[in-house]
Scaffold this motif. Structure first.
Motif, PDB file in Angstrom:
ATOM      1  N   ALA A  71       0.831  -1.209   0.000  1.00  0.00           N
ATOM      2  CA  ALA A  71       0.000   0.000   0.000  1.00  0.00           C
ATOM      3  C   ALA A  71       0.866   1.260   0.000  1.00  0.00           C
ATOM      4  O   ALA A  71       0.573   2.238  -0.697  1.00  0.00           O
ATOM      5  CB  ALA A  71      -0.927  -0.009   1.212  1.00  0.00           C
ATOM      6  N   GLN A  72       1.939   1.238   0.778  1.00  0.00           N
ATOM      7  CA  GLN A  72       2.849   2.386   0.840  1.00  0.00           C
ATOM      8  C   GLN A  72       3.504   2.628  -0.517  1.00  0.00           C
ATOM      9  O   GLN A  72       3.605   3.778  -0.974  1.00  0.00           O
ATOM     10  CB  GLN A  72       3.912   2.126   1.900  1.00  0.00           C
ATOM     11  N   GLU A  75       0.848   3.982  -3.030  1.00  0.00           N
ATOM     12  CA  GLU A  75       0.492   5.377  -2.771  1.00  0.00           C
ATOM     13  C   GLU A  75       1.608   6.320  -3.227  1.00  0.00           C
ATOM     14  O   GLU A  75       1.347   7.336  -3.876  1.00  0.00           O
ATOM     15  CB  GLU A  75       0.191   5.587  -1.290  1.00  0.00           C
ATOM     16  N   ALA A  79       1.333   8.968  -6.410  1.00  0.00           N
ATOM     17  CA  ALA A  79       1.585  10.385  -6.166  1.00  0.00           C
ATOM     18  C   ALA A  79       2.632  10.913  -7.147  1.00  0.00           C
ATOM     19  O   ALA A  79       2.505  12.024  -7.683  1.00  0.00           O
ATOM     20  CB  ALA A  79       2.050  10.592  -4.720  1.00  0.00           C
ATOM     21  N   GLU A  83       1.040  13.481  -9.548  1.00  0.00           N
ATOM     22  CA  GLU A  83       1.366  14.803  -9.007  1.00  0.00           C
ATOM     23  C   GLU A  83       2.816  15.206  -9.228  1.00  0.00           C
ATOM     24  O   GLU A  83       3.176  16.359  -8.985  1.00  0.00           O
ATOM     25  CB  GLU A  83       1.051  14.819  -7.508  1.00  0.00           C
ATOM     26  N   LYS A 125      -8.383   0.919  -1.333  1.00  0.00           N
ATOM     27  CA  LYS A 125      -8.274   2.089  -0.449  1.00  0.00           C
ATOM     28  C   LYS A 125      -7.324   3.137  -1.012  1.00  0.00           C
ATOM     29  O   LYS A 125      -7.617   4.338  -1.010  1.00  0.00           O
ATOM     30  CB  LYS A 125      -7.818   1.636   0.938  1.00  0.00           C
ATOM     31  N   VAL A 126      -6.177   2.691  -1.500  1.00  0.00           N
ATOM     32  CA  VAL A 126      -5.211   3.641  -2.053  1.00  0.00           C
ATOM     33  C   VAL A 126      -5.770   4.301  -3.308  1.00  0.00           C
ATOM     34  O   VAL A 126      -5.682   5.518  -3.477  1.00  0.00           O
ATOM     35  CB  VAL A 126      -3.872   2.933  -2.369  1.00  0.00           C
ATOM     36  N   GLY A 128      -8.806   4.783  -4.020  1.00  0.00           N
ATOM     37  CA  GLY A 128      -9.863   5.692  -3.601  1.00  0.00           C
ATOM     38  C   GLY A 128      -9.342   7.037  -3.143  1.00  0.00           C
ATOM     39  O   GLY A 128      -9.978   8.080  -3.366  1.00  0.00           O
ATOM     40  N   ARG A 129      -8.159   7.056  -2.505  1.00  0.00           N
ATOM     41  CA  ARG A 129      -7.577   8.320  -2.045  1.00  0.00           C
ATOM     42  C   ARG A 129      -7.257   9.253  -3.210  1.00  0.00           C
ATOM     43  O   ARG A 129      -7.237  10.482  -3.049  1.00  0.00           O
ATOM     44  CB  ARG A 129      -6.318   8.062  -1.221  1.00  0.00           C
ATOM     45  N   PHE A 130      -6.972   8.674  -4.363  1.00  0.00           N
ATOM     46  CA  PHE A 130      -6.663   9.466  -5.551  1.00  0.00           C
ATOM     47  C   PHE A 130      -7.876   9.631  -6.466  1.00  0.00           C
ATOM     48  O   PHE A 130      -7.762  10.176  -7.561  1.00  0.00           O
ATOM     49  CB  PHE A 130      -5.510   8.821  -6.330  1.00  0.00           C
ATOM     50  N   GLY A 131      -9.027   9.151  -6.032  1.00  0.00           N
ATOM     51  CA  GLY A 131     -10.241   9.271  -6.828  1.00  0.00           C
ATOM     52  C   GLY A 131     -10.206   8.498  -8.132  1.00  0.00           C
ATOM     53  O   GLY A 131     -10.820   8.899  -9.126  1.00  0.00           O
TER      54      GLY A 131
END
Length: 286
Positions: A71-72, A75, A79, A83, A125-126, A128-131
């Motif tokens: 997961a780390q 993510e 990013a 980004e 979950k990951v 989802g954090r980034f849509g």
């Protein structure tokens, strides 16, 4: 700005990002960046497909997965891609600078991991954090050997809820063909049962690699058995998305490599037409 190795559709290296479980792929089928998830960093698989491009492939199961680490990594990687300056560093062409999917593939069979359900939840979950759900694809590439395990079935339900799909390997519909291509002893009726289970849990495509062996395409009996197998699935009410028919893109790293060759695009198109006559959609990648 540091410069990373350039990505290419001909290089699917699992360690190009320097991570244990996450790697980038420029996918000819996806048409952009596919974020790969490798659950078999030990290069072990319970099958040994003769066209496999995994280096140092060995028979065996997956190691335990550190789900928190996965997961780390995912993510941090997302990013960087969404980004950061990932596309510039890796020299990705302008027209391919978009994330097409997150694909669980890697160097072995992903459904063999004990933590499969937790892995699916972590990816969801990951993402989802980034849509990302609803914006990109979620693909599981599998030989189906773990489909009848309850944790895998639970994971597939979560995958379907994400909008995910399964690409289920089917290279032959005869026992001899499966043994020759995939190096496993497996009855076609077992494959049929696993496909039916999978299709009930998650949208499912069959994924078939078509190639020449010693200069010859699959024999007429092999092709007829494959098409009859598909007809049986359709008549049996198994709801499939269709068939992903593809050719060899990169050299095999298996002992049989010198005996394998790409078929002309026309051969794949002709076989694809026969599949469509059985009532299934076909996507062809020569």
């Amino acid at each position: 700005m540091s410069v990373s190795p350039r990505l290419s559709v001909s290089d699917h290296s699992r360690d190009s990002a320097g991570l244990r479980h996450v790697y980038p792929v420029l996918s000819r089928r996806a048409g952009g960046l596919s974020v790969g998830i490798n659950l078999n960093p030990n290069h072990a698989c319970n099958w040994r497909c003769i066209y496999c491009q995994v280096p140092d492939l060995r028979r065996g199961g997956a190691p335990a997965v550190d789900v928190a680490l996965l997961a780390q990594e995912l993510e941090g990687f997302l990013a960087d891609v969404l980004e950061g300056d990932f596309f510039e560093r890796y020299g990705v062409p302008e027209d391919q600078r978009h994330v097409r999917d997150i694909a669980i593939s890697g160097n072995g069979e992903p459904t063999s991991v004990a933590e499969f359900e937790q892995v699916i939840e972590a990816i969801g979950k990951v993402a989802g954090r980034f849509g990302l759900p609803g914006r990109i694809g979620f693909v599981l590439i599998t030989n189906g050997s773990g489909i009848e395990r309850l944790p895998v079935q639970q994971g597939l339900k979560h995958w379907a809820a994400l909008g995910g799909e399964v690409w289920f390997k089917l290279d032959s519909a005869t026992e001899a063909g499966i043994r020759r291509i995939n190096n496993v002893h497996l009855q076609p009726q077992t494959v049929r049962r696993r496909i039916a289970v999978c299709a009930k849990l998650c949208p499912t495509w069959l994924q078939t690699c078509l190639f020449a062996w010693d200069g010859a395409p699959p024999s007429a009996p092999e092709q007829e058995a494959y098409l009859a197998f598909l007809s049986g699935l359709v008549c049996g009410g198994v709801a499939l998305r269709g068939v992903l028919l593809y050719g060899l893109a990169r050299p095999s790293l298996q002992p049989e490599s010198s005996r394998l060759a790409r078929l002309p695009a026309e051969a794949l198109e002709a076989f694809g037409a026969a599949i469509r006559e059985r009532g299934l959609a076909v996507r062809i990648t020569p």
